[in-house]
Design an enzyme around this catalytic site. Structure first.
Site, PDB file in Angstrom:
ATOM      1  N   ASP A  53       6.309  -5.731   2.081  1.00 53.87           N
ATOM      2  CA  ASP A  53       7.187  -6.008   3.017  1.00 53.87           C
ATOM      3  C   ASP A  53       7.412  -4.858   4.222  1.00 53.87           C
ATOM      4  O   ASP A  53       8.024  -3.732   3.556  1.00 53.87           O
ATOM      5  CB  ASP A  53       8.595  -6.495   2.344  1.00 53.87           C
ATOM      6  CG  ASP A  53       9.587  -7.099   3.431  1.00 53.87           C
ATOM      7  OD1 ASP A  53       9.428  -8.034   3.822  1.00 53.87           O
ATOM      8  OD2 ASP A  53      10.694  -6.185   3.837  1.00 53.87           O
ATOM      9  N   TYR A  58      11.375  -0.646  10.578  1.00 55.72           N
ATOM     10  CA  TYR A  58      11.175   0.364   9.405  1.00 55.72           C
ATOM     11  C   TYR A  58      10.406   1.682   9.631  1.00 55.72           C
ATOM     12  O   TYR A  58      10.442   2.649   9.198  1.00 55.72           O
ATOM     13  CB  TYR A  58      10.666  -0.222   8.045  1.00 55.72           C
ATOM     14  CG  TYR A  58      11.491  -1.459   7.570  1.00 55.72           C
ATOM     15  CD1 TYR A  58      12.802  -1.731   8.039  1.00 55.72           C
ATOM     16  CD2 TYR A  58      10.696  -2.251   6.914  1.00 55.72           C
ATOM     17  CE1 TYR A  58      13.314  -2.961   7.769  1.00 55.72           C
ATOM     18  CE2 TYR A  58      11.585  -3.243   6.362  1.00 55.72           C
ATOM     19  CZ  TYR A  58      12.675  -3.589   6.786  1.00 55.72           C
ATOM     20  OH  TYR A  58      13.345  -4.776   6.174  1.00 55.72           O
ATOM     21  N   LYS A  88       8.221  -7.993  10.716  1.00 56.73           N
ATOM     22  CA  LYS A  88       9.633  -8.767  11.079  1.00 56.73           C
ATOM     23  C   LYS A  88       9.454  -8.392  12.709  1.00 56.73           C
ATOM     24  O   LYS A  88       9.125  -7.287  13.286  1.00 56.73           O
ATOM     25  CB  LYS A  88      10.652  -8.503  10.619  1.00 56.73           C
ATOM     26  CG  LYS A  88      10.534  -8.499   8.856  1.00 56.73           C
ATOM     27  CD  LYS A  88      11.822  -8.308   8.340  1.00 56.73           C
ATOM     28  CE  LYS A  88      11.476  -8.254   6.695  1.00 56.73           C
ATOM     29  NZ  LYS A  88      11.218  -6.875   6.254  1.00 56.73           N
ATOM     30  N   HIS A 121      13.694 -11.085  12.174  1.00 49.81           N
ATOM     31  CA  HIS A 121      14.501 -10.344  11.368  1.00 49.81           C
ATOM     32  C   HIS A 121      16.040 -10.669  11.225  1.00 49.81           C
ATOM     33  O   HIS A 121      16.388 -10.491  10.251  1.00 49.81           O
ATOM     34  CB  HIS A 121      14.317  -8.748  11.970  1.00 49.81           C
ATOM     35  CG  HIS A 121      14.547  -7.931  10.781  1.00 49.81           C
ATOM     36  ND1 HIS A 121      13.729  -6.575  10.887  1.00 49.81           N
ATOM     37  CD2 HIS A 121      14.953  -7.579   9.748  1.00 49.81           C
ATOM     38  CE1 HIS A 121      14.002  -5.849   9.944  1.00 49.81           C
ATOM     39  NE2 HIS A 121      14.835  -6.300   9.089  1.00 49.81           N
TER      40      HIS A 121
END
Ligand code: NAP
Length: 318
Positions: A53, A58, A88, A121
């Site tokens: 993921d 990130y 996302k 997201h």
């Protein structure tokens, strides 16, 4: 589990008809140490994880991509198709005309031809180009759910992602989405753990064949957005002792038995392994009764905003 054991992780079948391994490795962390992420992904592949993921937010996409390339080179996997990769769409790209370029950029960073799952997201949009967390109120603009979802559907139709889904969506927002979606969301990724059990949302998603992926399954201890509620729970600790398991394993097993999938983050070799070792025991009715008594509190309260948006995001649901 011995150091060489590889766990065969069960799959669930999504509405899109593709399979998703029930446990994935999360890659959101306080610091973005690319080498740590890369080594964690490689370790995870060695012990049996096939689901990873990530998100443009990130800044882990590059390291995940490097790890996949390395795993292929080392022969840990035969082909990329053996993996399930989720990324996302972040808030400043949450506009109909920016969905496709954002997905293309994620693919380029990951060095992949397609994603297995692309998620919206958060049900919020920021002004294009504003790339920060937390957002201020003046950074946010109205979210065009219908327009964004139509672009997500186009991405799936183009084969750039096998499945599409959402994250941090309440039942009301899902209801809205389902009223016009041509392709229903395969997944809703939300905070879910023993101290935020999401009973209503779980029932709703089950009825609509939307698979929940539980994020922060251990309560995200040690992060800016998490707490120690889950990992310090005396009650979970007592249950863990009766099964000769850890609190983390009991927490993950409870989620698995709820019929949801899980993404759990660890960059520690032993804990990566430990978090997969949950398929050789079951919780009892007595355990269930105790877990139901755990005090409930959402940990991810404000989402990506620096102010209280909980009612706006969750439509007053708890
Ligand atoms: P989490 O997985 O519940 O907890 C991660 C924390 O627990 C880390 O500090 C980790 O440290 C520690 N840990 C992991 N396994 C452990 C074990 N067996 N024993 C003790 N400590 C353990 O929290 P999360 O990272 O928030 O959630 C997981 C993933 O969900 C994220 O990485 C991200 O991919 C996704 N996520 C999505 C959203 C969204 O809005 N869609 C929001 C948050 C998270 P070590 O690394 O040192 O082991």
């Amino acid at each position: 589990m011995s150091s060489t054991t590889k766990v065969a992780v069960p799959n669930v079948v999504l509405q899109s008809s593709f399979s998703m391994p029930v446990i994935g490795l999360g890659t959101a962390a306080e610091s973005n140490d690319g080498e740590a992420i890369k080594q964690a992904v490689i370790e995870a592949i060695k012990v049996g994880y096939r689901h990873f993921d990530t998100a443009s937010l990130y800044e882990s996409e590059q390291a995940v991509g490097e790890a996949i390339a390395e795993a292929l080179k080392l022969g840990l996997i035969g082909s990329r198709d053996e993996l399930f990769i989720t990324s996302k769409l972040w808030l400043p790209d949450n506009h109909p005309h920016l969905v496709l370029p954002a997905l293309q950029k994620s693919l380029e960073t990951l060095r992949l031809d397609y994603l297995d799952l692309y998620l919206v997201h958060w049900p919020m949009s920021a002004k294009p180009g504003i790339w920060k967390v937390p957002f201020e109120e003046e950074d946010l603009v109205p979210f065009d759910l219908k327009g964004v979802w139509t672009s997500m559907e186009e991405c799936q139709n183009m084969g750039l992602t096998k499945s599409i889904g959402v994250s941090n969506f309440s039942t009301k927002k899902l209801e809205d989405l389902l009223s016009f979606a041509t392709i229903p969301p395969s997944v809703n990724q939300v905070e879910m753990n023993a101290s935020w059990q999401q009973k209503n949302l779980t029932e709703y998603c089950k009825a609509k064949a939307i698979i929940i992926t539980a994020y922060s399954p251990l309560g995200a201890q040690g992060t800016r957005w998490g707490s120690n509620d889950v990992m310090d729970s005396e009650l979970l600790n007592n249950i863990a002792q009766t099964h000769a398991k850890t609190v983390a394993q009991v927490s993950l097993r409870w989620l698995y038995e709820q019929g949801v999938t899980v993404v759990v983050k660890s960059y520690n070799k032993e804990r990566i392994k430990q978090n997969l070792d949950i398929f050789d025991f079951s919780l009892t009715n007595d355990d269930y009764q105790k877990i139901r008594q755990i005090q409930q509190e959402r940990k991810v309260k404000n989402g990506p905003a620096g102010f209280d948006v909980i009612d706006h995001l969750w439509d007053g649901e708890n």
